[in-house]
Write a protein that holds these residues in place. Structure first.
Motif, short mmCIF file in Angstrom:
data_model
loop_
_atom_site.label_atom_id
_atom_site.label_comp_id
_atom_site.label_asym_id
_atom_site.label_seq_id
_atom_site.Cartn_x
_atom_site.Cartn_y
_atom_site.Cartn_z
N LEU A 153 -27.13 6.08 -34.80
CA LEU A 153 -27.72 5.79 -36.10
C LEU A 153 -28.10 7.10 -36.76
O LEU A 153 -28.65 8.00 -36.10
CB LEU A 153 -28.97 4.91 -35.95
N ASP A 154 -27.80 7.23 -38.03
CA ASP A 154 -28.19 8.40 -38.82
C ASP A 154 -29.09 7.94 -39.96
O ASP A 154 -28.81 6.91 -40.59
CB ASP A 154 -26.96 9.09 -39.45
N VAL A 155 -30.13 8.70 -40.23
CA VAL A 155 -30.98 8.44 -41.39
C VAL A 155 -31.22 9.76 -42.11
O VAL A 155 -31.85 10.66 -41.56
CB VAL A 155 -32.35 7.81 -41.00
N GLU A 156 -30.70 9.87 -43.33
CA GLU A 156 -30.95 11.01 -44.18
C GLU A 156 -31.69 10.48 -45.40
O GLU A 156 -31.06 9.91 -46.30
CB GLU A 156 -29.65 11.70 -44.58
N PRO A 157 -33.03 10.61 -45.43
CA PRO A 157 -33.83 10.00 -46.50
C PRO A 157 -33.30 10.36 -47.88
O PRO A 157 -32.95 11.51 -48.16
CB PRO A 157 -35.22 10.58 -46.27
N GLY A 158 -33.21 9.34 -48.74
CA GLY A 158 -32.74 9.56 -50.09
C GLY A 158 -31.24 9.76 -50.19
O GLY A 158 -30.71 9.98 -51.29
N ARG A 159 -30.53 9.63 -49.05
CA ARG A 159 -29.08 9.84 -49.07
C ARG A 159 -28.32 8.73 -48.36
O ARG A 159 -27.74 7.87 -49.00
CB ARG A 159 -28.74 11.21 -48.48
N ILE A 160 -28.31 8.73 -47.01
CA ILE A 160 -27.54 7.70 -46.31
C ILE A 160 -28.26 7.19 -45.06
O ILE A 160 -29.07 7.88 -44.46
CB ILE A 160 -26.14 8.19 -45.88
N PHE A 161 -27.91 5.97 -44.71
CA PHE A 161 -28.14 5.41 -43.38
C PHE A 161 -26.75 5.11 -42.84
O PHE A 161 -25.90 4.56 -43.57
CB PHE A 161 -28.98 4.13 -43.43
N ALA A 162 -26.50 5.44 -41.59
CA ALA A 162 -25.18 5.17 -41.01
C ALA A 162 -25.31 4.56 -39.62
O ALA A 162 -26.23 4.89 -38.87
CB ALA A 162 -24.36 6.46 -40.94
N TYR A 163 -24.37 3.68 -39.33
CA TYR A 163 -24.20 3.09 -38.00
C TYR A 163 -22.84 3.52 -37.50
O TYR A 163 -21.85 3.49 -38.25
CB TYR A 163 -24.28 1.56 -38.10
N GLU A 164 -22.80 3.90 -36.22
CA GLU A 164 -21.56 4.47 -35.68
C GLU A 164 -21.31 3.98 -34.26
O GLU A 164 -22.25 3.79 -33.49
CB GLU A 164 -21.70 5.99 -35.71
N LEU A 165 -20.04 3.79 -33.95
CA LEU A 165 -19.60 3.48 -32.58
C LEU A 165 -18.49 4.44 -32.21
O LEU A 165 -17.54 4.61 -32.98
CB LEU A 165 -19.08 2.04 -32.50
N ARG A 166 -18.64 5.06 -31.02
CA ARG A 166 -17.60 5.97 -30.52
C ARG A 166 -17.31 5.66 -29.06
O ARG A 166 -18.19 5.31 -28.29
CB ARG A 166 -18.07 7.43 -30.59
N ARG A 167 -16.04 5.83 -28.71
CA ARG A 167 -15.58 5.89 -27.33
C ARG A 167 -14.19 6.50 -27.39
O ARG A 167 -13.62 6.61 -28.50
CB ARG A 167 -15.56 4.50 -26.68
N PRO A 168 -13.62 6.91 -26.28
CA PRO A 168 -12.28 7.48 -26.34
C PRO A 168 -11.30 6.51 -27.00
O PRO A 168 -11.20 5.34 -26.62
CB PRO A 168 -11.93 7.70 -24.86
N GLY A 169 -10.63 6.97 -28.05
CA GLY A 169 -9.65 6.14 -28.75
C GLY A 169 -10.24 5.18 -29.76
O GLY A 169 -9.50 4.38 -30.36
N ARG A 170 -11.55 5.23 -30.00
CA ARG A 170 -12.19 4.30 -30.94
C ARG A 170 -13.31 4.99 -31.69
O ARG A 170 -14.17 5.65 -31.09
CB ARG A 170 -12.77 3.10 -30.17
N PHE A 171 -13.28 4.89 -33.03
CA PHE A 171 -14.34 5.44 -33.86
C PHE A 171 -14.54 4.50 -35.05
O PHE A 171 -13.61 4.18 -35.77
CB PHE A 171 -13.98 6.84 -34.35
N PHE A 172 -15.78 4.02 -35.19
CA PHE A 172 -16.14 3.15 -36.32
C PHE A 172 -17.45 3.66 -36.91
O PHE A 172 -18.40 3.95 -36.18
CB PHE A 172 -16.33 1.71 -35.83
N ARG A 173 -17.48 3.80 -38.22
CA ARG A 173 -18.68 4.28 -38.89
C ARG A 173 -18.80 3.59 -40.25
O ARG A 173 -17.84 3.51 -41.00
CB ARG A 173 -18.65 5.79 -39.08
N VAL A 174 -20.01 3.08 -40.51
CA VAL A 174 -20.30 2.51 -41.82
C VAL A 174 -21.52 3.23 -42.39
O VAL A 174 -22.50 3.46 -41.67
CB VAL A 174 -20.51 0.97 -41.75
N GLU A 175 -21.42 3.64 -43.66
CA GLU A 175 -22.49 4.39 -44.32
C GLU A 175 -23.04 3.57 -45.48
O GLU A 175 -22.29 2.96 -46.24
CB GLU A 175 -21.96 5.73 -44.82
#
Length: 198
Positions: A153-175
């Motif tokens: 999870l990423d939180v940059e106040p006033g900019r973005i919140f992001a959810y991310e999933l990673r593993r070998p061969g798989r990357f998913f991110r929504v901002e």
């Protein structure tokens, strides 16, 4: 060589251990600052077939329920209100779990998976490797490729919140765009059942 007094030694130990928890506390505070608000998002990772359920759908996250140690964040994909991210603050680390429900409020067979933030992280980003309970669930449900999942999870106040999933061969991110709050969506599926349980 002089020995340190017990009081001074305890103070030094506290100084040495506090910084490890401080980034997670700061992160939790940042997330709490979004409580009550909802934001629209977009897929920020390269499109792959595994993400076809998200294609063309409106994506909304809602920081809906907050307390001193728990934050619930429903994630709506179009009309689907089955997903809630649950961030809790324990004695040793932050924890991320995924609460998946059917429309009638019952739990999905793949639910309550996630892990603890095993590293201090930063005030802006926390990572959660799959824990033992989650790995056992994935083995039981015959999805061994997910055993190495790391969520973030990423939180940059006033900019973005992001959810991310990673593993070998798989990357998913929504901002999600924190500069433009949207109307709060309906409650997630199962919210009434959770309230009755408490």
């Amino acid at each position: 060589m002089k020995q340190l007094s017990p009081a001074l030694l305890a103070g030094l130990v506290a100084c040495a251990t506090t910084p490890a928890a401080a980034p997670q506390d700061a992160f939790f505070a940042r997330l709490s600052g979004l409580c009550g608000k909802a934001f629209e998002g977009r897929i920020a990772s390269p499109p792959v077939d595994a993400d076809r359920d998200f294609a063309g759908k409106r994506l909304v996250m809602h920081v809906r329920d907050c307390s001193g140690d728990t934050i619930r964040i429903p994630f709506h994909v179009g009309e689907n209100r089955s997903r809630t991210w649950l961030v809790t603050r324990g004695q040793s680390a932050l924890r991320l779990k995924h609460d998946h429900r059917h429309e009638d409020g019952s739990e999905d067979k793949l639910t309550q998976y996630g892990g603890d933030a095993t590293l201090p992280g930063t005030a802006g980003r926390q990572e959660f490797p799959a824990d033992a309970e989650t790995k056992a669930l994935f083995v039981r449900e015959n999805i061994p490729q997910s055993l190495t999942n790391v969520w973030a999870l990423d939180v940059e106040p006033g900019r973005i919140f992001a959810y991310e999933l990673r593993r070998p061969g798989r990357f998913f991110r929504v901002e999600f765009d924190l500069t433009r709050p949207v109307a709060t969506p309906p409650p997630p599926w199962g919210s009434d059942a959770r309230q009755r349980a408490h």
